[in-house]
Design a protein around this motif. Structure first.
Motif: not given
Ligand SMILES: Cc1cc2nc3c(=O)[nH]c(=O)nc-3n(C[C@H](O)[C@H](O)[C@H](O)COP(=O)(O)OP(=O)(O)OC[C@H]3O[C@@H](n4cnc5c(N)ncnc54)[C@H](O)[C@@H]3O)c2cc1C
Ligand SMILES: Cc1cc2nc3c(=O)[nH]c(=O)nc-3n(C[C@H](O)[C@H](O)[C@H](O)COP(=O)(O)OP(=O)(O)OC[C@H]3O[C@@H](n4cnc5c(N)ncnc54)[C@H](O)[C@@H]3O)c2cc1C
Lengths: 264, 345
Positions: A6, A8, A38, A92-94, A120, A125-126, B149
Motif C-alpha cells: 500500500c 500513498k 512506503d 476519507s479518514d483512516t 504517512a 496517524t500510523a 494534534r
Molecule cells: C490535518 C489532518 C488530521 C487528520 N487526523 C486524523 C485522525 O486523527 N484520525 C483519522 O482517522 N484520520 C485523520 N485524518 C485523515 C487521514 O489523514 C486520511 O484518512 C489519510 O487518508 C490516511 O491517514 P494517514 O495519512 O495518517 O496515513 P497513515 O495511517 O499514517 O498511513 C500508514 C500507511 O498506510 C498506507 N496508506 C495510507 N493511506 C493510503 C492511501 N491513500 N493509499 C495507499 N496506501 C495508504 C501507506 O502504506 C501508509 O504508509 C486527518 C487528516 C488531516 C488533513
C-alpha cells in the motif's frame, strides 16, 4: 507468494509552507513524493521477491495524479499497479481509507503479505495499516525493522522504545515498515523505460463499482472522525537576544538570568 | 464480523473516561499516569468517572499502584494468554470490555505499542481514532471531545472530532500531559475480569525480547535538557554538551541530524520522530530549529538557543538567544555556573 504494497502519494512536508495570514498550507509547487516509509515497504517486497518466487502488486488510493507514485513503483520493480480513484473515496479518514484499501486487497485475493509504511508524513496517524489488518482479520506486526520467513511463518523484528521484540506470525500477515528496515533502491534505466514508455497503460484504475464495498463506510460521510478546525501552531516566547562583547560576557548574562529565575 | 460506524447509536448510553494502561514486561509504563492526569482533568465537573484498564497476568501488585493516582476503578484483565504482549490478545480482550461497558472516552498512550493496538481496537469496536493528540478539551456547549494534534510534520495543528460514534478514542503523545499526582491513600477498587480469549486467537506472538542494553535516557522526565545539533561538528562535540548537562543535572538531547550522522543514539533524539520533551529548561546548541525538531520541544518552559547564525529559526521560538560559537559559549557558561555554586556555599 503474493505481496501487496500500500503506497500513498504525499506532499513533501519538508517543502510545505504556511500562509501565515490564512493559516492554511500552501501546496502549490510542493512536489509530490512516495511516502518515505512506503518506499521501505516496497523495497522490502522487492527483496522478498528476489529471494522467493513471488509477485508484487502496489495499490494506492488517491486522485488521478497518484499514478505518478505508482509509475515510480513500477520503475523500481513492482509487477502490477492499481489506482483506487473515485469521488466517493474523497475526504476519507483512516477508517474509510482502510475500508477502501481492504476491499481492493480482498478483490486482488490470495495474498500472503501486505506491506504498508508505518506512517504517512502528511496525515501522520500510523492507523491505516492496523485498520486494514483488522478489516481483513489477519495478524499485524507494526514498526518492522527486519523480516524473515521460516516454516511458512514470518519472523519479524519490531522496534519498541525499550528494545526490540521478535515476533513470529502466521501468514497472511500485514507488516508496517520503518526506515531502519532497508535502504530503498533507485529505479533502473530499464525499469524507467518500461514504466514510462509512451502509450504504456500499465496502471489499472478501480472505482467504487469495481469493489464490493459498503458505501456508507467510505468517503467524508463514512468517516467517523472529522477535522473540526485547523490552525498554525503559535508560540509566545520571551524572545530576548542576549548581547555582549563576546561569548563569555553573553554566557555570564545568561547564567545570571537563569539563576535569577531560579531555574538553575 | 465487521463492525460499522455511523449506526445512529444512542450517545447517552456511554459514560466514563477510560485510560488503557500500558505495561511492559509487567511494569506500568509512565504514560499511563499522564493519561490518568488528563482523564481526571476531562472528568472534572462532570458525572464521568475515571477508570483504567490493564491487561496482563500476575501483575496484581503493579495494577494496584494505579489506585494511588486517584482512579475510581481499575479493570484488570487477567489471563495467562496476556502474560506477554500480543496485538491479537490485547486488542481482543480490551475491545470486548469496551463493547460491554460502553465508556464515552478512551485514551491510549501514543507509544509504539499504543499506536499498534489503538487502531486495531477502534477498528474492532467501530469508532474513529484520533492520532497522537497533544491537547484534549471538552466542548462546553455539547460535551464533545475536541482532540488536537499536529499533522504535516508539525506544520499544521488540527482539532478533530468524532461526533456520531462512541467511544471517542484518542492516542495521546507521551511526555505532553501532566502526570496525575501520587496520593498518600488509595481510592477506588480493582475489578478483575477474565477475557474470552483462546490460544488460537493469537496468530502473532513475541518469541524474543531484545533489551537495548544501553543505559536508557530519560528525556521525558528531565527538568533540564541540553541538546546538540549539527553545529557541534562531530561525535566528540557531545563531550561538551554532556559536560554542561552534567553540571546542570540534566540529560543530553540531540537533533536528528546528529543521530543520522551516527554521532549519538536515537534514544537521545528530540522531535517529531524522536521523543517529545517539556523540561523546565531546554538548551539548544548548534540546532537550526527545523519544524520537526520544534515539534518535540516547543512546550518547554524556557528555551535557550546558542547558534552562530543570527537568522537561525530557533531564535524565533526561544526565550533567550545567544549568537555565538558554542565552543566558546558553553565553557563560559560552565565557569559561571561554578561561580554560582561557590556563592551558595
Ligand atoms: C490535518 C489532518 C488530521 C487528520 N487526523 C486524523 C485522525 O486523527 N484520525 C483519522 O482517522 N484520520 C485523520 N485524518 C485523515 C487521514 O489523514 C486520511 O484518512 C489519510 O487518508 C490516511 O491517514 P494517514 O495519512 O495518517 O496515513 P497513515 O495511517 O499514517 O498511513 C500508514 C500507511 O498506510 C498506507 N496508506 C495510507 N493511506 C493510503 C492511501 N491513500 N493509499 C495507499 N496506501 C495508504 C501507506 O502504506 C501508509 O504508509 C486527518 C487528516 C488531516 C488533513
Ligand atoms: C519526516 C521527518 C521527521 C524528522 N524528525 C526530526 C526529529 O524528530 N528531530 C529533529 O531534530 N529533526 C527531525 N527531522 C530533521 C529536521 O528537518 C532537520 O533536518 C534537523 O532537525 C536539523 O538538525 P540540526 O538543527 O542539528 O542541523 P542543521 O539544520 O544543519 O543546523 C545546524 C545549526 O548549527 C549552527 N552552527 C554551526 N556551527 C555552530 C557553532 N560552532 N556554534 C553554534 N552554532 C553553530 C548552524 O548555524 C545551524 O543553525 C525530521 C525530518 C523529516 C523529513
Amino acid at each position: 507468494m503474493k505481496i501487496i504494497v500500500c503506497l500513498k502519494q504525499v506532499p513533501d512536508t519538508n517543502e510545505v509552507r504556511i500562509n501565515q495570514e490564512t493559516g492554511t498550507l500552501i501546496r502549490d509547487g510542493v512536489p509530490s513524493i512516495i511516502n518515505p516509509d512506503d518506499k521501505n515497504a516496497l523495497e522490502e517486497a522487492l527483496r522478498i521477491k528476489a529471494a522467493h518466487d513471488c509477485t508484487v502488486t502496489v495499490i494506492s488510493m488517491g486522485p488521478p495524479q497518484a499514478k505518478d507514485a505508482l509509475k515510480e513503483a513500477l520503475a523500481m520493480g513492482a509487477d502490477e499497479a492499481i489506482l483506487l480513484s473515485d469521488r466517493a473515496f474523497g475526504g476519507s479518514d483512516t477508517w474509510a481509507t482502510a475500508t477502501v484499501l481492504a476491499a481492493a486487497i480482498e478483490k486482488i485475493g490470495s495474498y500472503d503479505i501486505i506491506l504498508c509504511g508505518r506512517q504517512a508524513i502528511d496525515g501522520d496517524t500510523a492507523q491505516v495499516g492496523p485498520e486494514i489488518a483488522e478489516f481483513l482479520n489477519i495478524p499485524q506486526v507494526t514498526y518492522a525493522k527486519k523480516i524473515d520467513f521460516k516454516d511458512g511463518k514470518a519472523i519479524v523484528t519490531r522496534y519498541t522504545e525499550t528494545g526490540d521484540y521478535v515476533i513470529e506470525s502466521k501468514m497472511p500477515v500485514l507488516l508496517t515498515a520503518i526506515k531502519e528496515l532497508n535502504v530503498p533502491r533507485y529505479p533502473t534505466v530499464k525499469g524507467i523505460l518500461n514504466a514510462y514508455a509512451p502509450g504504456s497503460d500499465n496502471i489499472s484504475v478501480w472505482g467504487i463499482d469495481d469493489l464490493t464495498i459498503d458505501a456508507t463506510q467510505i468517503g467524508l460521510k463514512g468517516s467517523p472522525t472529522n477535522v473540526y478546525k485547523s490552525f498554525v501552531p503559535t508560540k509566545s516566547k520571551t524572545n530576548e537576544m542576549i548581547d555582549g562583547l563576546n561569548g563569555k560576557e553573553k554566557a555570564a548574562k545568561l547564567i545570571g538570568k537563569l539563576s535569577d529565575l531560579k531555574l538553575i | 464480523m465487521r463492525r460499522k460506524v455511523n449506526q445512529a447509536i444512542n450517545l447517552s448510553d456511554y459514560k466514563d473516561i477510560w485510560v488503557i494502561g500500558e505495561q511492559r514486561e509487567g511494569k506500568i509504563h509512565p504514560v499511563t499516569t499522564e493519561l490518568i492526569g488528563e482523564a481526571k482533568k476531562l472528568a472534572e465537573g462532570t458525572a464521568n468517572q475515571v477508570m483504567a484498564v490493564v491487561a496482563g497476568h500476575k501483575i496484581e501488585e503493579e495494577v494496584e499502584k494505579l489506585l494511588y493516582y486517584g482512579v475510581d476503578k481499575v479493570y484488570y484483565i487477567n489471563s495467562p494468554l496476556l502474560e506477554t504482549f500480543s496485538t491479537d490478545g490485547y486488542s481482543k480482550a480490551i475491545a470486548e470490555l469496551i463493547l460491554e461497558k460502553k465508556p464515552e472516552i478512551v485514551l491510549v498512550g501514543a507509544t509504539s505499542i499504543g499506536r499498534d493496538i489503538g487502531p486495531r481496537l477502534a477498528a474492532k469496536i467501530g469508532t474513529g481514532l484520533v492520532a497522537d493528540c497533544t491537547k484534549l478539551e471538552i466542548d462546553p456547549s455539547d460535551g464533545k471531545l475536541l482532540q488536537t494534534r499536529p499533522a504535516f510534520g508539525g506544520n499544521l495543528m488540527a482539532t478533530i472530532i468524532c461526533p456520531k460514534n462512541r467511544p471517542q478514542m484518542a492516542t495521546v503523545r507521551p511526555g505532553v500531559m501532566k502526570k496525575a499526582v501520587h496520593e498518600a491513600n488509595a481510592v477506588g477498587i480493582v475489578e478483575t475480569v477474565s477475557p474470552t480469549l483462546k490460544a488460537e486467537d493469537i496468530a502473532a506472538r513475541v518469541v524474543e525480547m531484545i533489551q537495548s542494553g544501553k543505559k536508557r535516557v530519560n528525556l521525558t522526565d528531565a527538568k533540564i535538557i541540553v541538546s546538540g545539533g549539527r553545529g557541534i561538528k562531530g561525535p566528540e562535540g557531545f563531550d561538551l554538551i554532556k559536560a554542561l548537562a552534567d553540571k546542570l543535572g540534566g540529560e543530553v538531547g540531540s537533533s536528528r541530524a546528529c543521530v543520522d550522522c551516527g554521532w549519538i543514539d536515537h534514544m537521545h533524539q528530540v522531535g517529531q520522530t524522536g521523543t517529545t520533551v517539556r523540561p523546565v529548561v531546554y538548551i539548544a546548541c548548534g540546532i537550526s530549529g527545523a519544524i520537526q525538531h520544534l515539534a518535540g520541544m516547543s512546550d518547554s518552559d524556557y528555551i535557550i538557543a546558542i547558534n552562530t547564525d543570527p537568522e537561525a529559526p530557533i531564535f524565533k521560538v526561544c526565550d533567550y538567544g545567544i549568537v555565538g560559537d558554542l565552543k566558546e559559549v558553553i565553557p563560559a557558561m560552565m565557569e559561571e555556573v561554578d561561580k554560582l555554586n561557590v556563592f551558595e556555599l
